[in-house]
Design a protein around this motif. Structure first.
Motif, PDB file in Angstrom:
ATOM      1  N   GLY A 324       2.460   9.745 -10.684  1.00  0.00           N
ATOM      2  CA  GLY A 324       1.703   8.682 -11.327  1.00  0.00           C
ATOM      3  C   GLY A 324       2.437   8.051 -12.488  1.00  0.00           C
ATOM      4  N   GLU A 325       3.099   8.879 -13.280  1.00  0.00           N
ATOM      5  CA  GLU A 325       3.836   8.340 -14.423  1.00  0.00           C
ATOM      6  C   GLU A 325       5.070   7.561 -13.976  1.00  0.00           C
ATOM      7  OE1 GLU A 325       2.722   8.215 -17.474  1.00  0.00           O
ATOM      8  OE2 GLU A 325       0.928   9.271 -16.793  1.00  0.00           O
ATOM      9  N   LEU A 326       5.747   8.028 -12.940  1.00  0.00           N
ATOM     10  CA  LEU A 326       6.878   7.259 -12.411  1.00  0.00           C
ATOM     11  C   LEU A 326       6.417   5.911 -11.870  1.00  0.00           C
ATOM     12  CD1 LEU A 326       8.925  10.058 -10.590  1.00  0.00           C
ATOM     13  CD2 LEU A 326       9.749   8.618 -12.467  1.00  0.00           C
ATOM     14  N   ALA A 327       5.228   5.875 -11.296  1.00  0.00           N
ATOM     15  CA  ALA A 327       4.723   4.629 -10.721  1.00  0.00           C
ATOM     16  C   ALA A 327       4.292   3.624 -11.788  1.00  0.00           C
ATOM     17  CB  ALA A 327       3.549   4.927  -9.796  1.00  0.00           C
ATOM     18  N   THR A 328       3.983   4.103 -12.974  1.00  0.00           N
ATOM     19  CA  THR A 328       3.468   3.202 -14.003  1.00  0.00           C
ATOM     20  C   THR A 328       4.518   2.793 -15.028  1.00  0.00           C
ATOM     21  OG1 THR A 328       2.697   5.101 -15.312  1.00  0.00           O
ATOM     22  CG2 THR A 328       1.111   4.074 -13.819  1.00  0.00           C
ATOM     23  N   ARG A 329       5.727   3.345 -14.920  1.00  0.00           N
ATOM     24  CA  ARG A 329       6.765   3.058 -15.919  1.00  0.00           C
ATOM     25  C   ARG A 329       8.071   2.691 -15.225  1.00  0.00           C
ATOM     26  NH1 ARG A 329       4.721   5.356 -20.794  1.00  0.00           N
ATOM     27  NH2 ARG A 329       2.872   6.627 -20.350  1.00  0.00           N
ATOM     28  N   ASP A 330       8.747   1.671 -15.716  1.00  0.00           N
ATOM     29  CA  ASP A 330      10.016   1.236 -15.132  1.00  0.00           C
ATOM     30  C   ASP A 330      11.151   2.200 -15.459  1.00  0.00           C
ATOM     31  OD1 ASP A 330       8.872  -1.031 -14.003  1.00  0.00           O
ATOM     32  OD2 ASP A 330       9.228  -2.240 -15.805  1.00  0.00           O
ATOM     33  N   ASP A 331      11.133   2.760 -16.648  1.00  0.00           N
ATOM     34  CA  ASP A 331      12.201   3.663 -17.081  1.00  0.00           C
ATOM     35  C   ASP A 331      11.824   5.092 -16.712  1.00  0.00           C
ATOM     36  OD1 ASP A 331      14.017   5.301 -18.427  1.00  0.00           O
ATOM     37  OD2 ASP A 331      14.089   4.009 -20.200  1.00  0.00           O
ATOM     38  N   PRO A 332      12.608   5.751 -15.849  1.00  0.00           N
ATOM     39  CA  PRO A 332      12.240   7.116 -15.455  1.00  0.00           C
ATOM     40  C   PRO A 332      12.189   8.088 -16.622  1.00  0.00           C
ATOM     41  CG  PRO A 332      14.436   6.544 -14.654  1.00  0.00           C
ATOM     42  CD  PRO A 332      13.813   5.282 -15.145  1.00  0.00           C
ATOM     43  N   GLN A 333      13.021   7.886 -17.640  1.00  0.00           N
ATOM     44  CA  GLN A 333      12.976   8.797 -18.774  1.00  0.00           C
ATOM     45  C   GLN A 333      11.674   8.665 -19.549  1.00  0.00           C
ATOM     46  OE1 GLN A 333      16.741   9.427 -20.994  1.00  0.00           O
ATOM     47  NE2 GLN A 333      17.652   7.944 -19.594  1.00  0.00           N
ATOM     48  N   ASP A 334      11.128   7.460 -19.633  1.00  0.00           N
ATOM     49  CA  ASP A 334       9.808   7.289 -20.240  1.00  0.00           C
ATOM     50  C   ASP A 334       8.742   7.993 -19.402  1.00  0.00           C
ATOM     51  OD1 ASP A 334      10.904   5.751 -22.254  1.00  0.00           O
ATOM     52  OD2 ASP A 334      10.315   3.820 -21.374  1.00  0.00           O
ATOM     53  N   ALA A 335       8.881   7.864 -18.093  1.00  0.00           N
ATOM     54  CA  ALA A 335       7.920   8.514 -17.194  1.00  0.00           C
ATOM     55  C   ALA A 335       7.996  10.034 -17.319  1.00  0.00           C
ATOM     56  CB  ALA A 335       8.190   8.087 -15.753  1.00  0.00           C
ATOM     57  N   PHE A 336       9.216  10.563 -17.386  1.00  0.00           N
ATOM     58  CA  PHE A 336       9.378  12.008 -17.521  1.00  0.00           C
ATOM     59  C   PHE A 336       8.773  12.511 -18.834  1.00  0.00           C
ATOM     60  CE2 PHE A 336      13.546  11.651 -14.862  1.00  0.00           C
ATOM     61  CZ  PHE A 336      12.796  11.545 -13.699  1.00  0.00           C
ATOM     62  N   ALA A 337       8.960  11.754 -19.902  1.00  0.00           N
ATOM     63  CA  ALA A 337       8.408  12.159 -21.199  1.00  0.00           C
ATOM     64  C   ALA A 337       6.883  12.175 -21.153  1.00  0.00           C
ATOM     65  CB  ALA A 337       8.909  11.221 -22.296  1.00  0.00           C
ATOM     66  N   ALA A 338       6.285  11.176 -20.495  1.00  0.00           N
ATOM     67  CA  ALA A 338       4.827  11.129 -20.385  1.00  0.00           C
ATOM     68  C   ALA A 338       4.305  12.258 -19.505  1.00  0.00           C
ATOM     69  CB  ALA A 338       4.403   9.776 -19.817  1.00  0.00           C
TER      70      ALA A 338
END
Length: 408
Positions: A324-338
């Motif tokens: 879900g976080e990867l789908a909502t964020r363009d930057d994978p590192q932002d998604a991983f942090a969330a």
């Protein structure tokens, strides 16, 4: 029926591991429109039948996947765990749900192979590419993508790589280094194997323990085969456990020499088993679950050990949140942090279930542990289970409320 969602720009994801976390993650990433490849070193989905549980928040995950009816239909309804002495005399027993689950409405127990098959069936007819008999050999993250060299010799590049390859994850080793700093021993080694059900055991298990040694036999419903379990206390580092089966068999024979009950028969069955699994009882604890464009999920990132009873559930919940976080964020590192910010408190609370009471009821290390267990069993005989088990576990199992990524 879930309608796939297609982002403006499709991103490619390689998932290493096709057990539980891997296919669950693949399901959601495919749903969100990613190009998904799953690589698995085994020749097919592993379908071992020992029991696992889907609990608490993980029930919400499989319900959103549309799999809850099939998972409930596979419920094996184990009844009791009975404790015996070396002469097979019954000391006492505990109902499974009161002792382990605490929440019958939010817990399904099913054979592991049934769940892996359901997850595979839910993903193999989509756009997901499964590559069996292969594994990651080399990995290079240049900040813009990840170049992968496979054991088969194939080369490929992906936007994102996820390690869902278990307690001894190769992905983790390639990206974060040796396992030792992350693998925390809970003080036991164990063997698990199947054997003939020649004692007519049904819907539950029988346990015999001495200080530092536990033996058990577990029946899934009325199956003609049961699972044997042997565990002994050890202070050695968990990653030093040999992966050689013959050495493990010798170690178990030495560790259980002279033990009564059915132990000699269990040792013989262990030596003849073609499905012997052995490992240390340990947890994976990492300061971070990602680095660059690579992240970990399931046991690779946060194995809780079977003493928590939450390995499967954490894998399912972690996969849902990560996708879900990867789908909502363009930057994978932002998604991983969330993903880590959301899932870590839930993970750590569930890992603590394996360590807060040191698991002494089921894996006693000392004679005092056994005496305490026997006192509890005697109280159950006199007064039943009322008040013996609180709902702490149920609260922890349900402590994460899932975000709704349906609008992605």
């Amino acid at each position: 029926m879930i309608t796939p969602m297609v982002p403006a720009q499709r991103r490619s994801v390689l998932i290493s591991g096709a057990s539980i976390a891997g296919p669950a993650l693949a399901f959601w990433l495919d749903h969100y429109g990613f190009d998904v490849t799953v690589v698995e070193r085994a020749p097919t989905i592993r379908t071992g039948g020992y029991p696992i549980d889907v609990r608490g928040t993980a029930i919400d995950v499989v319900e959103r996947m549309g799999l809850l009816p099939q998972i409930r239909a596979a419920h094996i309804a184990s009844r009791a765990m009975t404790f015996v002495d070396r002469a097979s005399m019954v000391i006492g027993s505990v109902p499974i749900y009161e002792a382990i689950c605490s929440d019958t409405e939010r817990d399904v127990e099913l054979p592991r192979g049934t769940l892996t098959t359901l997850l595979h069936d839910a993903t193999r007819n989509g756009n997901i590419d499964y590559c069996f008999n292969d594994s990651i050999d080399t990995l290079r993250d240049d900040g813009k993508g990840v170049d992968i060299g496979f054991a088969s010799g194939r080369q490929a590049r992906y936007d994102i790589v996820i390690g869902a390859d278990g307690l001894h994850s190769r992905t983790r080793r390639l990206v974060f280094g040796p396992e030792a700093p992350f693998n925390h021993s809970l003080g036991f080694c164990f063997n698990l194997f199947s054997m003939p059900n020649d004692k007519g055991l049904s819907h539950g298990g029988v346990v015999h323990a001495e200080p530092g040694r536990t033996a058990a036999i577990w029946a899934v419903q009325d199956s003609p085969r049961v699972f044997g379990f042997l565990a002994f206390a050890t202070d050695e580092a968990p990653v030093s456990t040999s992966r050689d089966a013959e050495e493990q068999i010798r170690r178990m024979r030495a560790a259980f020499a002279g033990m009564g009950w059915e132990v000699p028969r269990l040792l013989d069955a262990m030596a003849q088993a073609d499905d012997l699994y052995f490992d240390s009882v340990s947890q994976i604890r990492m300061p971070h679950w990602s680095k660059g464009r690579v992240a970990l999920v399931g046991d690779a990132a946060f194995a809780p050990s079977f003493r928590s009873g939450q390995g499967t559930s954490l894998a399912l919940v972690g996969a849902y949140v990560l996708a879900g976080e990867l789908a909502t964020r363009d930057d994978p590192q932002d998604a991983f942090a969330a993903y880590e910010r959301i899932a870590r408190p839930f993970v750590e609370a569930n890992q603590a279930l394996a360590t807060d009471d040191n698991g002494a009821f089921f894996l006693p290390r000392t004679q005092k542990d056994i005496e305490t267990r026997d006192h509890i069993l005697a109280e159950i005989i006199r007064n039943g289970t009322a008040g013996m088990f609180d709902n702490t576990k149920a609260r922890v199992h349900n402590s994460l409320r899932l975000s709704d990524y349906a609008s992605v």
